[in-house]
Write an enzyme that holds these catalytic residues in place. Structure first.
Site, PDB file in Angstrom:
ATOM      1  N   GLU A 274       0.828  -1.200   0.000  1.00 43.86           N
ATOM      2  CA  GLU A 274       0.000   0.000   0.000  1.00 43.86           C
ATOM      3  C   GLU A 274       0.866   1.255   0.000  1.00 43.86           C
ATOM      4  O   GLU A 274       1.845   1.356   0.744  1.00 43.86           O
ATOM      5  CB  GLU A 274      -0.938  -0.003   1.208  1.00 43.86           C
ATOM      6  CG  GLU A 274      -1.828  -1.250   1.249  1.00 43.86           C
ATOM      7  CD  GLU A 274      -3.112  -1.034   2.005  1.00 43.86           C
ATOM      8  OE1 GLU A 274      -3.347   0.089   2.497  1.00 43.86           O
ATOM      9  OE2 GLU A 274      -3.897  -1.994   2.096  1.00 43.86           O
ATOM     10  N   ARG A 291      -2.173 -10.798   3.294  1.00 46.50           N
ATOM     11  CA  ARG A 291      -3.349 -11.654   3.123  1.00 46.50           C
ATOM     12  C   ARG A 291      -4.040 -11.278   1.826  1.00 46.50           C
ATOM     13  O   ARG A 291      -3.655 -10.304   1.159  1.00 46.50           O
ATOM     14  CB  ARG A 291      -4.325 -11.428   4.278  1.00 46.50           C
ATOM     15  CG  ARG A 291      -4.648  -9.947   4.485  1.00 46.50           C
ATOM     16  CD  ARG A 291      -5.716  -9.703   5.501  1.00 46.50           C
ATOM     17  NE  ARG A 291      -5.800  -8.302   5.906  1.00 46.50           N
ATOM     18  CZ  ARG A 291      -6.368  -7.328   5.205  1.00 46.50           C
ATOM     19  NH1 ARG A 291      -6.893  -7.604   4.015  1.00 46.50           N
ATOM     20  NH2 ARG A 291      -6.403  -6.088   5.661  1.00 46.50           N
TER      21      ARG A 291
END
Length: 473
Positions: A274, A291
């Protein structure tokens, strides 16, 4: 390949994993709490076992019960989905100790990336840009000094945090001590950890994330980016892929940085790197989610891949199905998260019985949901009830298709965020891509006014308009 997999989760992500298992010829074992006895994932799995009462700590977070069920049903692997135990390093280690494959990264990789201060240090060492700030966790006094050095406003963040918990914005020095104490107390309450760090606040940035996948052979690829800037209190509401902001050169550069980040963590499986990005396309690493993401369907749609299937394959020791040169983005996809919340009353949780549900269909339409007629949405877990994914050859086509899909969507029984998403699809700032993470804070009152008065929005007029408003500061 695995013969039987336990899904240590619930809701739409458990349904998604069960479907992938079925297509791969793998038996699935669902676990459920007493509150989820009638849930869709329980009905679709090959086998389902109750693991405890409604509170998550007694069921979906009950490691002993989950491991016991996995062994007694002779499962070879456990898929944690997202949330619950998906980023629990100790649980990943316990799976390995019990001879079970954790479908995700190793406990060590989760620890490295889960500790945001450590992750930041790893990124710096591997040439991935990071937001200016502390190089590790800091005390209150150290944090005040760093804040003065990098300049206000700053962001205080939990080293082990996520989802906006343990996070505070500080605009001026006299507020630092109070905000630091608040954030640290919240961190201890939510994560049992008091480590904090401080970084420069990039105000109203764009939130861009890159999907990566790595196998046990050391190969890593990325599947392009997702734009996730429509958020409320750091919780995403709408995601799209690709991002209208990125040039081909910046996309290639960020993708290469994401791959370096995953390699540096010695990562295996699906993960997300991110970034925050300013209006000048300067980007900075903020964290890695170790994940599968809620918003993975938009990437699957534009890249023509099945990320959950690939997760399972690499966990079984198989090499990646794709080289980087095989991966291309085609068209556009937008996802709206439909939550059992009432936007007209401060996003108040609104669980209830589904009296009637009708999902849209037609070209470019995908629905991931746990709902069916008569299902009671219980109050114990996440409020997400459905993900509506629209795709088209262009961004405008995807926006117009999403409008049509939201018009067709019927969920009778409790308020949802569907109407809010519909209004956002008509907002000029969103239509023209002129928005950032400050959009909801700035435009919420306007959106609610439209909703109250029944604005009678004309999609064609707005889509064709050259006028923009909001979302940019």
């Amino acid at each position: 390949m695995f013969r039987r997999i336990l899904i240590a989760n619930r809701g739409e992500i458990a349904v998604r994993i069960i479907r992938a298992c079925t297509e791969m010829g793998i038996e699935s074992v669902a676990v459920y709490s007493t509150a989820d006895r009638d849930s869709l994932h329980v009905q679709l799995a090959t086998q389902a076992v109750c693991i405890g009462p409604a509170p998550a700590k007694d069921s979906y977070l009950n490691e002993n019960a989950i491991l016991q069920v996995a062994k007694s049903t002779r499962c070879e692997a456990i898929h944690p989905g997202y949330g619950f135990l998906s980023e629990n390093a100790d649980f990943a280690d316990r799976c390995a100790e019990e001879g079970l494959v954790f479908i995700g990264p190793s406990g060590d990789a989760i620890r490295k990336m889960g500790d945001k201060a450590q992750a930041r240090s790893i990124m710096q060492k591997n040439g991935v840009p990071v937001v200016p700030g502390s190089d590790g966790d800091v005390s209150l006094e150290e944090g005040e000094k760093i804040a003065e050095q990098i300049g206000y406003p700053v962001l205080i963040k939990a080293a082990a945090g996520g989802g906006g918990r343990g996070m505070r914005t500080v605009e001026k020095p006299e507020d630092f001590a109070k905000k630091f104490t608040e954030a640290q107390s919240e961190t201890v309450a939510n994560f049992g950890d008091d480590h904090m760090y401080v970084e420069k606040l990039i105000q109203n940035p764009h939130h861009i994330e890159f999907q990566v996948m790595a196998d046990t052979k050391g190969q890593v690829v990325h599947f392009g980016e997702r734009e996730c800037s429509i958020q409320r209190k750091h919780q995403k509401l709408i995601e799209e892929s690709p991002s209208h902001l990125l040039t081909p050169e910046v996309r290639e550069e960020m993708g290469a940085a994401a791959v370096r980040a995953a390699k540096a963590a010695q990562y295996v499986g699906a993960g997300t790197i991110e970034f925050v990005m300013d209006d000048d396309l300067h980007y900075y690493f903020i964290e890695m989610n170790t994940r599968i993401q809620v918003e993975h369907p938009v990437t699957e749609t534009v890249c023509g891949v099945d990320l959950v299937r690939e997760q399972i394959r690499v966990a079984a020791g198989l090499p990646l199905s794709y080289a980087q040169s095989d991966i291309h983005q085609h068209g556009w996809a937008i996802e709206c998260r439909i939550n059992a919340e009432d936007p007209m009353h401060g996003f108040r949780p609104s669980p209830g019985k589904t009296k009637f549900v009708h999902f849209p269909g037609g070209p470019g339409c995908r629905i991931d949901s746990l709902l069916y007629d008569g299902y009671t949405m219980n109050p114990f877990y996440d409020s997400l009830v459905a993900k509506i994914i629209a795709s088209g050859n262009s961004r405008l086509e995807a926006v117009q298709r999403m409008r049509r899909m939201l018009e067709e969507l019927v969920i009778d029984g409790f308020p949802t965020t569907a109407e809010l998403c519909y209004l956002i699809m008509h907002h000029p700032a969103f239509v023209h891509g002129n928005y950032n993470t400050g959009f909801m804070e700035k435009e919420y009152d306007t959106l609610m006014k439209w909703n109250r008065v029944g604005a009678g929005l004309d999609p064609i007029d707005i889509a064709d308009s050259t006028k923009t408003s909001g979302g940019q500061s």
